[in-house]
Design an enzyme around this catalytic site. Structure first.
Site, PDB file in Angstrom:
ATOM      1  N   GLY A 151      36.365 -26.579  20.383  1.00 25.88           N
ATOM      2  CA  GLY A 151      36.633 -27.993  20.575  1.00 25.88           C
ATOM      3  C   GLY A 151      35.393 -28.859  20.463  1.00 25.88           C
ATOM      4  O   GLY A 151      35.423 -29.942  19.854  1.00 25.88           O
TER       5      GLY A 151
ATOM      6  N   ARG B 155      37.077  -2.175  22.070  1.00 20.34           N
ATOM      7  CA  ARG B 155      37.396  -2.377  23.479  1.00 20.34           C
ATOM      8  C   ARG B 155      38.701  -1.724  23.903  1.00 20.34           C
ATOM      9  O   ARG B 155      38.807  -1.179  25.002  1.00 20.34           O
ATOM     10  CB  ARG B 155      37.436  -3.884  23.781  1.00 20.34           C
ATOM     11  CG  ARG B 155      36.087  -4.523  23.679  1.00 20.34           C
ATOM     12  CD  ARG B 155      36.145  -6.033  23.767  1.00 20.34           C
ATOM     13  NE  ARG B 155      34.803  -6.601  23.729  1.00 20.34           N
ATOM     14  CZ  ARG B 155      34.541  -7.892  23.764  1.00 20.34           C
ATOM     15  NH1 ARG B 155      35.550  -8.759  23.816  1.00 20.34           N
ATOM     16  NH2 ARG B 155      33.300  -8.333  23.734  1.00 20.34           N
TER      17      ARG B 155
END
Length: 636
Positions: free
Chosen positions: A51, A336
């Protein structure tokens, strides 16, 4: 459980050679000339890496931008918590890296559930991101000769991760923040901190603005624009305990979903293997220990599950370096999802899991280890009271990142015209599992390069006519927001918001967390509506709406989590395969590895809203692989 809708497709992706698709899309996208950009207005919600960089870049291009964040400053966005690094295919180490290898590793790491075109664009832009950030003054670590230094992350056998000690997210965010601050000072960005988006304004089928609430005064206001960009991050806090900041929430994207934006792959949740374990029921969040630590730290468990000695007293022959044993090619740097499941399976045998730096300290010396990871070691010691230079770190898997999000096309455009979604708030780049150090890469790619390159194609048709708060569709939206706030305050029950959030989170972790099963998901789908009904009957929100009221903020977010949790479980139940972070116990090998079902589930699951408690509508986007052939995902 759900109904089947029409298929969906991404019609914005160009055909032809994958290497030139992004260039051809940028060339075919319509432009807005500089004089007209001053008359185009864009709202950007969220000031993290995606953003903040988007707002700064759009304003630099000449658009009028209004930016919102619920923190007290844009530089407090959760991107600041990212530690380990940012991937880029610069190949400074001359170890065989390339744009194509980063593309390949990312598609494979996502377990072949991501779009090839999006991932290749991301890999290509990665090299530009580093140049952009260096020009901004981001203090990346450097080698003796002056070149930027890199380290390795899970799922790759090359060293492509650029870093700034264990503070990479902070330094990158400060780079984006200074660019944003320049535009605020120039008057091209109107900044609204401590302001939360509570709904999306859709008029005549277009996203035209947002309804927000001031977290200081409680005032509800409406803001209009020609386009709306959501950069509000992921929804990991649906599990209550996660590595996300407590303020992270799903309200913005969930409100947009209720207004017609499809929600894609909500069950794809990433579990991070190296977090500080839960210490008691008092906790409200968990702390991540960066994946970068696995460059020099070795993960092990006691060979004897009954071994109760302190980890620093357990000698080498009594240790099982299980990741190195199970996955010798990648060792401690497996992705992960692989590392997390292995760690959980080991720890389920009542053994502690440890991250040990004894070898690194002996090989490199304390000074080098401290230079690379000193702030992370200090953070660990402050939280646990243990010195990681002397005693191995205690670790356990925890919810970290969400690969699902609002569905977007190649232009990051949602199914609502005028609504763009960037960063972790969309689903587009990571498939079923995100490789470490790729979140920062995606956020900055979307904000600095992708969105500014294509949003003009939509804004070329603007302006779309003026709006006032009296417009019937605007007034109805504001009325719904005020009614929701009034209802939450009026319940005046006997249970706290936190107690409901904790119960929902525990249910989601048990039944829709690291392992999912058909019976467990059905159990969750039976319990969530009961818990949601109890919430609206018994929740207690003290205070008033026209003032600072953090319990009211949290109540609205938890109410959205109930609805999102139900969709996550529906998505997980319908996907009868194991892929990436989505592991169904019914779909695994005898050795416990994931079993994908490409024939039945090689698609994006994009869900449409039909109402609270109503079956969602499933729209399938078929995935096509032309350059990376789906195969058994092996890291052995």
């Amino acid at each position: 459980m759900y109904t089947q809708g029409d298929p969906i497709a991404d019609h914005r992706t160009p055909s032809g050679p994958i290497e030139s698709r992004w260039d051809r899309r940028r060339f075919s996208a319509r432009l807005v000339n500089p004089a007209n950009r001053r008359n185009r207005h864009v709202i950007v919600v969220g000031t993290g890496l995606a953003g903040g960089s988007a707002a700064a870049t759009l304003a630099e291009l000449g658009y009028r931008v209004t930016s919102f964040c619920h923190q007290d400053s844009p530089r407090r966005a959760h991107s600041i918590a990212a530690q380990g690094g940012i991937n880029a295919a610069k190949n400074y180490r001359n170890d065989g890296d390339s744009v194509h290898r980063l593309f390949y590793d990312t598609v494979k790491g996502g377990d072949f559930r991501s779009r090839e075109s999006n991932v290749h664009r991301l890999a290509r832009i990665s090299v530009e991101i580093i140049d952009q950030c260096v020009a901004q003054g981001v203090p990346f670590a450097r080698e003796y000769g002056g070149l930027l230094d890199t380290r390795s992350f899970g799922g790759a056998q090359v060293s492509r991760t650029f870093y700034a000690r264990g503070q990479t997210g902070q330094q990158l965010l400060l780079g984006a923040y200074q660019a944003l601050s320049r535009q605020i000072g120039a008057g091209r960005v109107e900044m609204h901190p401590r302001t939360e988006m509570l709904d999306l304004v859709v008029v005549d089928g277009r996203a035209r603005g947002v309804v927000v609430r001031s977290l200081v005064t409680g005032e509800v206001t409406t803001h209009f624009a020609d386009a709306v960009v959501l950069a509000t991050g992921g929804y990991g806090n649906v599990f209550h305990l996660s590595t996300n900041a407590k303020g992270c929430n799903a309200t913005a994207i969930w409100r947009a979903h209720r207004r017609g934006a499809l929600f894609a792959n909500p069950c794809f949740t990433q579990i991070h293997p190296t977090c500080i374990p839960i210490s008691g029921d008092h906790q409200s969040k968990l702390t991540l220990m960066s994946e970068s630590l696995r460059n020099d730290g070795r993960v092990w468990v006691p060979r004897d599950p009954r071994d109760s000695r302190s980890p620093d007293a357990i000698p080498e022959p009594d240790r099982d370096y299980f990741l190195e044993r199970m996955y010798p090619s990648f060792g401690n740097l497996v992705p992960r999802d692989i590392a997390s499941r292995a760690a959980k399976n080991i720890s389920d045998e009542k053994r502690g899991v440890y991250l040990d730096f004894a070898d690194a300290l002996a090989r490199l010396g304390r000074g080098v280890v401290e230079a690379r990871y000193g702030n992370l070691f200090e953070m660990y010691e402050r939280i646990t009271g243990e010195d990681p230079y002397r005693v191995p770190m205690r670790i356990y898997p925890a919810v970290h990142y969400t690969m699902g999000g609002l569905w977007v096309d190649y232009d990051l455009h949602s199914t609502i015209p005028g609504l763009f979604v960037i960063g972790e708030a969309n689903f587009s780049d990571h498939g079923a599992n995100r490789l470490g150090a790729s979140a920062l890469m995606q956020g900055l790619a979307d904000g600095y390069f992708v969105l500014p390159g294509v949003i003009g194609d939509y804004l070329a048709d603007a302006p779309f006519g003026g709006l006032t708060p009296d417009h019937p569709q605007v007034a109805d939206t504001v009325s719904e927001v005020r009614g929701r706030i009034k209802t939450l305050l009026a319940v005046d029950g006997d249970r706290t918001v936190e107690s409901f959030h904790r119960e929902l989170g525990r249910l989601m972790w048990d039944e829709c967390g690291m392992e999912r099963s058909g019976p467990g998901l059905r159990k969750a789908l039976a319990r969530i509506p009961e818990l949601r009904e109890e919430f609206w009957r018994r929740v207690r929100v003290p205070g008033r709406g026209h003032e600072l009221n953090q319990e009211l903020e949290k109540a609205g977010r938890v109410a959205d989590f109930f609805e999102l949790a139900e969709l996550m479980c529906v998505d997980a139940l319908h996907r009868e395969e194991s892929c990436g972070g989505h592991f169904r116990t019914e779909s695994r090998t005898p050795e416990g590895e994931a079993v994908r079902d490409d024939d039945r589930f090689s698609y994006v699951a994009a869900w449409g809203w039909t109402g609270v408690g109503q079956p969602p509508v499933l729209h399938k986007e078929d995935l096509v692989f032309e350059h990376v052939r789906p195969s058994t995902r092996s890291y052995a």
